[in-house]
Design an enzyme around this catalytic site. Structure first.
Site, PDB file in Angstrom:
ATOM      1  N   ARG A  85      -9.199  -0.472   4.676  1.00  0.00           N
ATOM      2  CA  ARG A  85      -8.981  -0.151   3.267  1.00  0.00           C
ATOM      3  C   ARG A  85      -9.774  -1.052   2.319  1.00  0.00           C
ATOM      4  NH1 ARG A  85      -4.820   3.254   1.919  1.00  0.00           N
ATOM      5  NH2 ARG A  85      -3.338   3.808   3.577  1.00  0.00           N
ATOM      6  N   TYR A 137      -2.639 -10.353   3.964  1.00  0.00           N
ATOM      7  CA  TYR A 137      -2.619  -8.967   4.446  1.00  0.00           C
ATOM      8  C   TYR A 137      -4.052  -8.554   4.755  1.00  0.00           C
ATOM      9  CZ  TYR A 137      -1.869  -3.832   4.066  1.00  0.00           C
ATOM     10  OH  TYR A 137      -1.831  -2.472   4.268  1.00  0.00           O
ATOM     11  N   TYR A 167     -12.937  -4.129  -2.514  1.00  0.00           N
ATOM     12  CA  TYR A 167     -14.051  -3.594  -3.310  1.00  0.00           C
ATOM     13  C   TYR A 167     -15.139  -4.617  -3.596  1.00  0.00           C
ATOM     14  CZ  TYR A 167     -16.854  -1.005  -6.618  1.00  0.00           C
ATOM     15  OH  TYR A 167     -17.908  -0.395  -7.232  1.00  0.00           O
ATOM     16  N   THR A 191       0.830  -1.207   0.000  1.00  0.00           N
ATOM     17  CA  THR A 191       0.000   0.000   0.000  1.00  0.00           C
ATOM     18  C   THR A 191       0.866   1.259   0.000  1.00  0.00           C
ATOM     19  OG1 THR A 191      -1.683  -1.205   1.259  1.00  0.00           O
ATOM     20  CG2 THR A 191      -1.863   1.187   1.197  1.00  0.00           C
ATOM     21  N   THR A 192       1.882   1.287   0.853  1.00  0.00           N
ATOM     22  CA  THR A 192       2.753   2.451   0.955  1.00  0.00           C
ATOM     23  C   THR A 192       3.546   2.669  -0.326  1.00  0.00           C
ATOM     24  OG1 THR A 192       2.915   1.962   3.317  1.00  0.00           O
ATOM     25  CG2 THR A 192       4.476   3.560   2.449  1.00  0.00           C
ATOM     26  N   LYS A 226       0.015 -10.297   7.745  1.00  0.00           N
ATOM     27  CA  LYS A 226       0.246  -8.904   8.125  1.00  0.00           C
ATOM     28  C   LYS A 226      -1.095  -8.394   8.621  1.00  0.00           C
ATOM     29  CE  LYS A 226       1.140  -4.248   6.414  1.00  0.00           C
ATOM     30  NZ  LYS A 226       1.395  -3.378   5.229  1.00  0.00           N
TER      31      LYS A 226
END
Length: 294
Positions: A141, A136, A110, A47-48, A164
Site C-alpha cells: 500500500r 505498521y 507516497y 486502513t480498514t 504490525k
C-alpha cells in the site's frame, strides 16, 4: 521473557457510515460485539477503518468513541499514521490525550522516504509523544518497505515497541525477532499467514476477519497462543476462505457487505471505495458459511 504489551487478536475496526457521516451508534455496537466475542484489543482508524478518507475531526472522534466504549476493558491501539511527520505527531498527541494505550503508525506513503527518512520519522514521533508506538509495515500500500536493520535501530528507542507486519514474509519475522530483542512486539497484519507468523515467534494479529467473525478468530488465537496447534489448524482451515474472501474486492467493501448482511451496520463506504461486486458478495457469503458465521 516478559509478556508482550499486546497479544492475540486485535480487530482492525471498520468505520461505519450512514448518509455520508460516521454512524456512531453502529460503531459502538461493533466494538461491543468484538469485546463480547473475546478479542484481545481494539484498533480504530487503521486502513480498514478508512482513515484515508476521514477528516481529522472524524478520525479523532472515532478514537475517542472507541476508548470511551472500551472503558478500560481492552487496550486500544489508535491508528495515527500519516506521510507527514508533523501530522502523525498531531494525531498521536490526540490519541495519547484521549487515553489510547498505543499508536499504530504506518510507514510514510507516497513520498517514499529512504530508510534513513523512515528512521527519522519514527524517531521524531518517539521524541514528541510519550506513548508506545507500533510501526505498521505494508509495502503493497505504501510503496516503501522498512528493513529489519532500520527496525533494529528503532527498537532501541524507548517508545517504539513493535510492529504490525503485513508483508506475509515469514522468514523476515524470525530474523526480526532475533535482531530487535525479546521485548519487541510482533503482530501480523495478514490474516491468512498469521498461523505461520505465530509459529515464527509472533504474538498476535491486527485482523480484518475479526470484524466479521470475532468469536471464531479469538478461538483460533487462544489455541495458537497456548500451543494447541491441532485446534489452531482447525481454526485456520475454517477461516482461510473468509480471510481471502474479504479481499476479493477493495477493502473494506467486502467486510462492510458481510457486516451489513449480519445487520450490524450499513454497507456504505467512502469513495473511491466502491460497493463490493456481485462475485465478491457471493464468495463472502459462502466463506461466512464455511466459518460458521451464518
Amino acid at each position: 521473557m516478559s509478556e508482550p504489551l499486546f497479544r492475540g487478536v486485535l480487530p482492525a475496526l471498520v468505520t461505519p457510515f450512514r448518509d455520508g457521516a460516521v454512524d456512531e451508534d453502529a460503531f459502538v455496537r461493533l466494538v461491543e460485539r468484538q469485546i463480547a466475542g473475546g478479542v484481545h484489543g481494539l484498533v480504530p482508524v487503521g486502513t480498514t477503518g478508512e482513515s484515508a478518507t476521514l477528516s481529522h475531526d472524524e478520525h479523532n472522534r472515532v478514537i475517542d468513541l472507541c476508548i470511551k466504549t472500551a472503558a478500560g476493558r481492552l487496550p486500544v491501539v489508535a491508528g495515527t499514521g500519516s506521510n507527514s511527520t508533523d501530522e502523525a505527531i498531531e494525531l498521536t498527541r490526540h490519541a495519547k490525550a484521549a487515553g489510547a494505550d498505543a499508536a499504530l503508525i504506518v510507514t510514510p506513503y507516497y513520498n517514499r522516504p529512504s530508510q534513513e527518512g523512515m528512521y527519522a520519522h519514527y524517531a521524531a514521533i518517539n521524541e514528541a509523544v510519550q506513548i508506545p508506538v507500533l510501526v505498521y509495515n505494508v509495502p503493497g500500500r505504501t510503496g516503501v518497505d522498512i528493513s529489519n536493520d532500520t527496525l533494529a535501530r528503532l527498537a532501541k528507542l524507548p517508545n517504539i515497541v513493535g510492529i504490525k507486519d503485513a508483508t506475509g514474509d515469514l522468514a523476515r519475522a524470525s530474523q526480526q525477532r532475533l535482531m530487535c530483542g525479546e521485548d519487541w512486539v510482533m503482530l501480523s497484519g495478514d490474516d491468512p499467514t498469521a498461523l505461520g507468523y505465530l509459529a515464527h515467534g509472533g504474538h498476535g494479529c491486527i485482523s480484518v476477519t475479526a470484524n466479521v467473525a470475532p468469536e471464531q478468530v479469538s478461538a483460533f488465537f487462544n489455541d495458537a497462543l497456548t500451543g494447541q496447534w491441532q485446534g489452531a489448524l482447525y481454526g485456520q482451515d475454517r477461516l482461510i476462505r473468509l480471510h481471502k474472501a474479504l479481499f476479493t474486492d477493495a477493502s473494506p467493501s467486502p467486510t462492510k457487505f458481510a457486516l451489513a448482511h449480519l445487520g450490524l451496520c450499513a454497507e456504505e463506504a467512502r469513495l473511491p471505495i466502491a460497493p463490493a461486486s456481485e462475485a465478491s458478495r457471493a464468495e463472502v457469503l459462502a466463506a461466512m458459511r464455511d466459518a460458521g458465521v451464518i
